[in-house]
Write a protein that holds these residues in place. Structure first.
Motif, PDB file in Angstrom:
ATOM      1  N   TYR A  26      38.535  -5.753  93.602  1.00 27.19           N
ATOM      2  CA  TYR A  26      37.901  -5.982  92.311  1.00 27.19           C
ATOM      3  C   TYR A  26      36.387  -5.907  92.506  1.00 27.19           C
ATOM      4  CZ  TYR A  26      42.167  -7.770  90.079  1.00 27.19           C
ATOM      5  OH  TYR A  26      43.411  -7.908  89.529  1.00 27.19           O
ATOM      6  N   ARG A  40      27.549   2.011  84.542  1.00 30.93           N
ATOM      7  CA  ARG A  40      28.759   2.831  84.470  1.00 30.93           C
ATOM      8  C   ARG A  40      28.847   3.796  85.649  1.00 30.93           C
ATOM      9  NH1 ARG A  40      27.766   2.941  78.696  1.00 30.93           N
ATOM     10  NH2 ARG A  40      26.463   4.765  78.959  1.00 30.93           N
ATOM     11  N   ALA A  43      29.961   1.911  88.517  1.00 25.91           N
ATOM     12  CA  ALA A  43      31.388   1.619  88.316  1.00 25.91           C
ATOM     13  C   ALA A  43      32.241   2.825  88.697  1.00 25.91           C
ATOM     14  CB  ALA A  43      31.638   1.224  86.864  1.00 25.91           C
ATOM     15  N   GLU A  44      31.811   3.987  88.269  1.00 27.30           N
ATOM     16  CA  GLU A  44      32.601   5.186  88.561  1.00 27.30           C
ATOM     17  C   GLU A  44      32.699   5.414  90.074  1.00 27.30           C
ATOM     18  OE1 GLU A  44      31.443   8.714  86.449  1.00 27.30           O
ATOM     19  OE2 GLU A  44      33.479   9.506  86.678  1.00 27.30           O
ATOM     20  N   TYR A  47      35.281   2.960  91.366  1.00 35.99           N
ATOM     21  CA  TYR A  47      36.653   3.410  91.104  1.00 35.99           C
ATOM     22  C   TYR A  47      37.034   4.533  92.067  1.00 35.99           C
ATOM     23  CZ  TYR A  47      37.468   0.785  86.717  1.00 35.99           C
ATOM     24  OH  TYR A  47      37.694  -0.194  85.780  1.00 35.99           O
ATOM     25  N   LYS A  48      36.108   5.470  92.259  1.00 35.62           N
ATOM     26  CA  LYS A  48      36.411   6.609  93.135  1.00 35.62           C
ATOM     27  C   LYS A  48      36.635   6.160  94.574  1.00 35.62           C
ATOM     28  CE  LYS A  48      34.391  10.321  90.421  1.00 35.62           C
ATOM     29  NZ  LYS A  48      33.161  11.097  90.156  1.00 35.62           N
ATOM     30  N   LYS A  52      40.269  -1.547  92.627  1.00 35.12           N
ATOM     31  CA  LYS A  52      41.414  -1.838  91.763  1.00 35.12           C
ATOM     32  C   LYS A  52      40.960  -1.906  90.311  1.00 35.12           C
ATOM     33  CE  LYS A  52      45.103  -5.261  91.238  1.00 35.12           C
ATOM     34  NZ  LYS A  52      45.703  -6.460  91.841  1.00 35.12           N
ATOM     35  N   ASP A  53      39.831  -2.582  90.115  1.00 34.30           N
ATOM     36  CA  ASP A  53      39.271  -2.651  88.767  1.00 34.30           C
ATOM     37  C   ASP A  53      37.804  -3.033  88.864  1.00 34.30           C
ATOM     38  OD1 ASP A  53      39.285  -2.349  86.051  1.00 34.30           O
ATOM     39  OD2 ASP A  53      40.335  -4.216  85.604  1.00 34.30           O
ATOM     40  N   VAL A  54      37.066  -2.650  87.853  1.00 31.84           N
ATOM     41  CA  VAL A  54      35.664  -3.040  87.740  1.00 31.84           C
ATOM     42  C   VAL A  54      35.545  -3.945  86.528  1.00 31.84           C
ATOM     43  CG1 VAL A  54      33.298  -2.246  87.358  1.00 31.84           C
ATOM     44  CG2 VAL A  54      34.848  -0.905  88.803  1.00 31.84           C
ATOM     45  N   ILE A  55      34.962  -5.102  86.735  1.00 32.28           N
ATOM     46  CA  ILE A  55      34.737  -6.028  85.626  1.00 32.28           C
ATOM     47  C   ILE A  55      33.253  -5.940  85.293  1.00 32.28           C
ATOM     48  CG2 ILE A  55      34.784  -8.439  84.884  1.00 32.28           C
ATOM     49  CD1 ILE A  55      37.161  -7.172  87.561  1.00 32.28           C
ATOM     50  N   MET A  56      32.980  -5.333  84.158  1.00 33.09           N
ATOM     51  CA  MET A  56      31.582  -5.098  83.774  1.00 33.09           C
ATOM     52  C   MET A  56      31.112  -6.292  82.946  1.00 33.09           C
ATOM     53  SD  MET A  56      29.255  -2.702  84.111  1.00 33.09           S
ATOM     54  CE  MET A  56      29.788  -0.988  84.096  1.00 33.09           C
ATOM     55  N   LEU A  57      30.176  -7.038  83.491  1.00 28.54           N
ATOM     56  CA  LEU A  57      29.653  -8.208  82.792  1.00 28.54           C
ATOM     57  C   LEU A  57      28.249  -7.875  82.290  1.00 28.54           C
ATOM     58  CD1 LEU A  57      30.787 -10.978  85.338  1.00 28.54           C
ATOM     59  CD2 LEU A  57      31.998 -10.190  83.312  1.00 28.54           C
ATOM     60  N   TYR A  90      37.678 -13.786  90.457  1.00 27.57           N
ATOM     61  CA  TYR A  90      37.617 -12.590  91.298  1.00 27.57           C
ATOM     62  C   TYR A  90      37.117 -12.907  92.709  1.00 27.57           C
ATOM     63  CZ  TYR A  90      38.563 -10.608  86.808  1.00 27.57           C
ATOM     64  OH  TYR A  90      39.161 -10.338  85.612  1.00 27.57           O
TER      65      TYR A  90
ATOM     66  N   ASP B  60      31.622  -1.687  75.572  1.00 24.65           N
ATOM     67  CA  ASP B  60      31.069  -0.377  75.923  1.00 24.65           C
ATOM     68  C   ASP B  60      32.224   0.611  76.004  1.00 24.65           C
ATOM     69  OD1 ASP B  60      29.855   1.808  77.040  1.00 24.65           O
ATOM     70  OD2 ASP B  60      29.391   0.857  78.958  1.00 24.65           O
ATOM     71  N   PHE B  63      32.486   2.828  79.078  1.00 21.65           N
ATOM     72  CA  PHE B  63      33.086   2.170  80.240  1.00 21.65           C
ATOM     73  C   PHE B  63      34.597   2.017  80.039  1.00 21.65           C
ATOM     74  CE2 PHE B  63      34.577  -1.723  82.354  1.00 21.65           C
ATOM     75  CZ  PHE B  63      34.488  -1.267  83.660  1.00 21.65           C
ATOM     76  N   MET B  66      36.225   5.189  80.913  1.00 18.38           N
ATOM     77  CA  MET B  66      36.248   5.350  82.366  1.00 18.38           C
ATOM     78  C   MET B  66      37.372   4.519  82.994  1.00 18.38           C
ATOM     79  SD  MET B  66      33.327   4.195  85.054  1.00 18.38           S
ATOM     80  CE  MET B  66      32.061   5.195  84.310  1.00 18.38           C
ATOM     81  N   ARG B  67      37.517   3.325  82.461  1.00 17.61           N
ATOM     82  CA  ARG B  67      38.536   2.422  82.985  1.00 17.61           C
ATOM     83  C   ARG B  67      39.943   3.003  82.760  1.00 17.61           C
ATOM     84  NH1 ARG B  67      40.615  -2.885  81.152  1.00 17.61           N
ATOM     85  NH2 ARG B  67      41.205  -3.948  83.079  1.00 17.61           N
ATOM     86  N   HIS B  70      40.617   5.536  85.360  1.00 13.55           N
ATOM     87  CA  HIS B  70      40.670   5.177  86.781  1.00 13.55           C
ATOM     88  C   HIS B  70      41.595   4.012  87.125  1.00 13.55           C
ATOM     89  CE1 HIS B  70      37.572   7.950  88.169  1.00 13.55           C
ATOM     90  NE2 HIS B  70      36.855   7.636  87.107  1.00 13.55           N
ATOM     91  N   ALA B  71      41.620   2.993  86.292  1.00 11.61           N
ATOM     92  CA  ALA B  71      42.413   1.806  86.657  1.00 11.61           C
ATOM     93  C   ALA B  71      43.885   2.060  86.355  1.00 11.61           C
ATOM     94  CB  ALA B  71      41.902   0.582  85.904  1.00 11.61           C
ATOM     95  N   VAL B  75      47.082  -2.833  85.853  1.00  8.47           N
ATOM     96  CA  VAL B  75      45.797  -3.556  85.871  1.00  8.47           C
ATOM     97  C   VAL B  75      45.280  -3.695  84.434  1.00  8.47           C
ATOM     98  CG1 VAL B  75      43.380  -3.458  86.629  1.00  8.47           C
ATOM     99  CG2 VAL B  75      45.218  -2.819  88.216  1.00  8.47           C
ATOM    100  N   TRP B  82      40.735 -15.791  81.244  1.00 10.23           N
ATOM    101  CA  TRP B  82      39.360 -16.026  80.790  1.00 10.23           C
ATOM    102  C   TRP B  82      39.011 -15.105  79.633  1.00 10.23           C
ATOM    103  CZ3 TRP B  82      35.794 -12.089  80.821  1.00 10.23           C
ATOM    104  CH2 TRP B  82      36.037 -11.004  81.661  1.00 10.23           C
TER     105      TRP B  82
END
Lengths: 410, 410
Positions: A26, A40, A43-44, A47-48, A52-57, A90, B60, B63, B66-67, B70-71, B75, B82
């Motif tokens: 994560y 982004r 993030a890409e 992922y590449k 497993k996942d990106v949590i964009m805060l 996470y 977004d 994003f 993109m998710r 990729h994910a 997932v 949360w």
């Protein structure tokens, strides 16, 4: 190299060097809304690399400022469970964490300092699990910068916003070693240099560093037994290397919180909670600041020191040569990530548990007994000047020159 | 009126009319990162109206896309606690909710539809508490639009991005009644018209509406006993008025989910999950779509209908005159918030419990027994043409003309 190439390279090394994303991880990305495009792109790359996942805060300092201006202190100090959990969850899973910073240095000027302090204290508590896991090597993390136009204007007041932003981009690219040759190679070489310096200091195992310069600084910073110097990449508990800061020029360790003696003069202004503290000195006795003064922002400095017990004691000592490439830009960045890499610095507040042998496994109490400092704050302030001398004093009393004229002797 | 004046007025009426912020309320704002400036301005109006706090939830779509790319599906289908809690918590406290939409109509073109469906189903489940409370009048909510440049270019393909965005701004301002006179007054007058129409239909208490036009539409939409027509502002359980949609031109109610008979032809393309469905028809028997076809996007239509049982049945019937100001722009907006207000429409999927007497207090089972539809989806599709006729059939069999030549008879 075109701007676009550099920009893409930057996003790439954040994922590969900064947090070293591996299969199934994560990844949390704290991203200012103005940096969404860059976030982004990072993030890409994650992922590449198999995340497993990106949590964009997303965060937004302008909204934060508005909130300080309007919401009551008790509302700000009440961090709901979901907010804590969106990080802690996470960390428990062993995530990676990217913090993209793009701060207007003056965004919080004039904001209610009590509310800001209440928020900082509440955050520290809410995210304790996250930071504890991180401190114990359970999170690979990195802090990187993105140009905020207001920040750029602060550094380059004579340029217009667009020019200033471009100029800041160029400085960011240069200091993260993008533009000439292959960035991955550049970082590998740089890491060797930093690691070599850290090893030399670890081999000496100094019990004290004595700082002196023409400003009047004469400070003895005692180092605890078992302290460790780090520089460049670190390793998490899986043994995977990552760069907590990009750029980074420092090697750093933990002072003994109760032993600092003498006086130190700041070499550069300090930005704390959106306010500038300049021309200041701190006088230490038995580890604690017992006297201080500032030409600008003394009230802010007082607030910082009064936050908690640990805010009057040191948590970090870092060595950076005066000829560091960041210092050589001749710029004041008004941003710790850069300015701390331009100058020898110390930090008031929290120590890094990994900078003492076994620290990551110690309880808070054990860490304190060994000299490790605890605080809500960790605030770096710069003390490196062109004439700074540092002597290392070994356990058997030998005096070894470490810095002369602002730079490493060895 | 300058652009800035209109822009500020817009943010103001979102807070005052849209959600009618009152002292001590939590306000959630779902805000696309590209609309951060506007989101902040809405937030400021909320704080000034006495909001206890504003929870800014940035999203977004780039994003998100993109998710999806990729994910893994599992997932995406796993919405952590949360994430649910950051909405549900505030609904429990009786919050207000602003959704700012700024969607590129084609952002999800070609994305994995199974993942998107999995996400929609998981979201529906995770946010059930939030939606249940909202359906029962515990949340004042509004949906408003902000121009996304890609969206603007889709509406105005012959303009450049900046021109298109400005043109879309003008349409948004006009349709939310900003620019001429006082917006609050304009909305008050508009509300009276919509409420009057709703009252007339409620007084008739039709058991069926029969739609006919030259495209071939011949559809009987049966209405359950106790159905309620709404238009314009609604009231939450505290009796405070708010506008769930801005703009809004519709009056709407709940069809009986099991009784629709006949065939209906779409009058406009439908954007569903970032894909366009055009030139389509639906044939109903005993409430269910038993046959369908589309000139474009038939596979997407199939996916929509196959989502769950409720996706083949109606949840809403809405009446909008062909001379609605949104229809008169002559534009296809590729966005339900606008297009649904340009044309009579029906919705496949979930009903609004408040559109039947006592519906807000009914259990899911009771609501279903009364004819209320349940589904993950609620997808409006437009059926209003310039030649649309609608007859209302009363309980005692009288036939009352409701629409002729696309407009209200009364």
């Amino acid at each position: 190299m075109t701007f676009q190439k550099k920009y893409e390279e930057y996003a790439k090394i954040v994922a590969s060097l900064g947090i070293h994303v591996t299969e199934g991880k994560y990844v949390l990305i704290s991203c200012p809304v103005i940096a969404a495009d860059f976030g982004r792109m990072v993030a890409e790359n994650c992922y590449k690399a198999g995340a497993k996942d990106v949590i964009m805060l997303y965060n937004d300092e302008k909204f934060s400022r508005m909130r300080y201006d309007h919401a009551k202190k008790e509302v700000i100090a009440d961090i709901p469970f979901w907010q804590a959990e969106r990080r802690n969850l996470y960390a428990r899973e062993g995530c990676c964490n990217v913090s993209i910073i793009a701060d207007d240095p003056e965004i919080f000027t004039g904001a209610d300092s009590e509310k800001m302090m209440a928020s900082a204290i509440a955050s520290k508590k809410a995210f304790k699990e996250f930071y504890d896991i991180m401190d114990r090597g359970g999170v690979r993390w990195t802090v990187v910068a993105y140009p905020n136009p207001q920040w750029a204007k602060k550094i380059f007041p004579n340029l217009n916003e667009e020019q200033a932003t471009n100029a800041l981009w160029e400085q960011i690219f240069r200091t993260v070693r993008i533009g000439e040759g292959d960035a991955q190679d550049n970082w590998a070489k740089h890491d060797v240099v930093l690691k070599k310096r850290a090893k030399q200091l670890n081999d000496y195992a100094f019990s004290c560093l004595r700082y002196q310069n023409g400003m009047g600084t004469d400070l003895s910073v005692y180092l605890p037994e078992g302290h460790i110097w780090y520089g460049g990449s670190e390793e998490d508990r899986e043994g995977i290397a990552y760069f907590p800061n990009m750029p980074t020029e420092e090697i750093f360790t933990m002072p003994h919180k109760d032993k600092t003696e003498g006086i130190v003069y700041a070499a550069m202004p300090l930005v704390y909670q959106g306010a500038i503290i300049d021309g200041f000195y701190l006088k230490f006795h038995k580890g604690k600041v017992i006297e201080y003064g500032a030409k600008q922002g003394e009230a802010v400095l007082k607030r910082l020191l009064d936050t908690d017990d640990g805010s009057r004691m040191l948590g970090e000592a870092a060595l950076i040569p005066y000829n560091s490439p960041i210092r050589e830009t001749g710029l004041l960045f008004y941003e710790t990530l850069f300015d701390e890499n331009a100058s020898c610095h110390l930090a008031l507040g929290e120590c890094y548990p990994n900078t003492i042998r076994g620290g990551e496994e110690m309880s808070e109490e054990e860490l304190k007994r060994c000299g490790g400092n605890k605080s809500v704050n960790h605030v770096d302030f710069m003390i490196g000047t062109a004439d700074l001398s540092i002597d290392g004093i070994t356990a058997d009393g030998k005096v070894i020159p470490v810095f002369r004229d602002g730079n490493f002797v060895f």
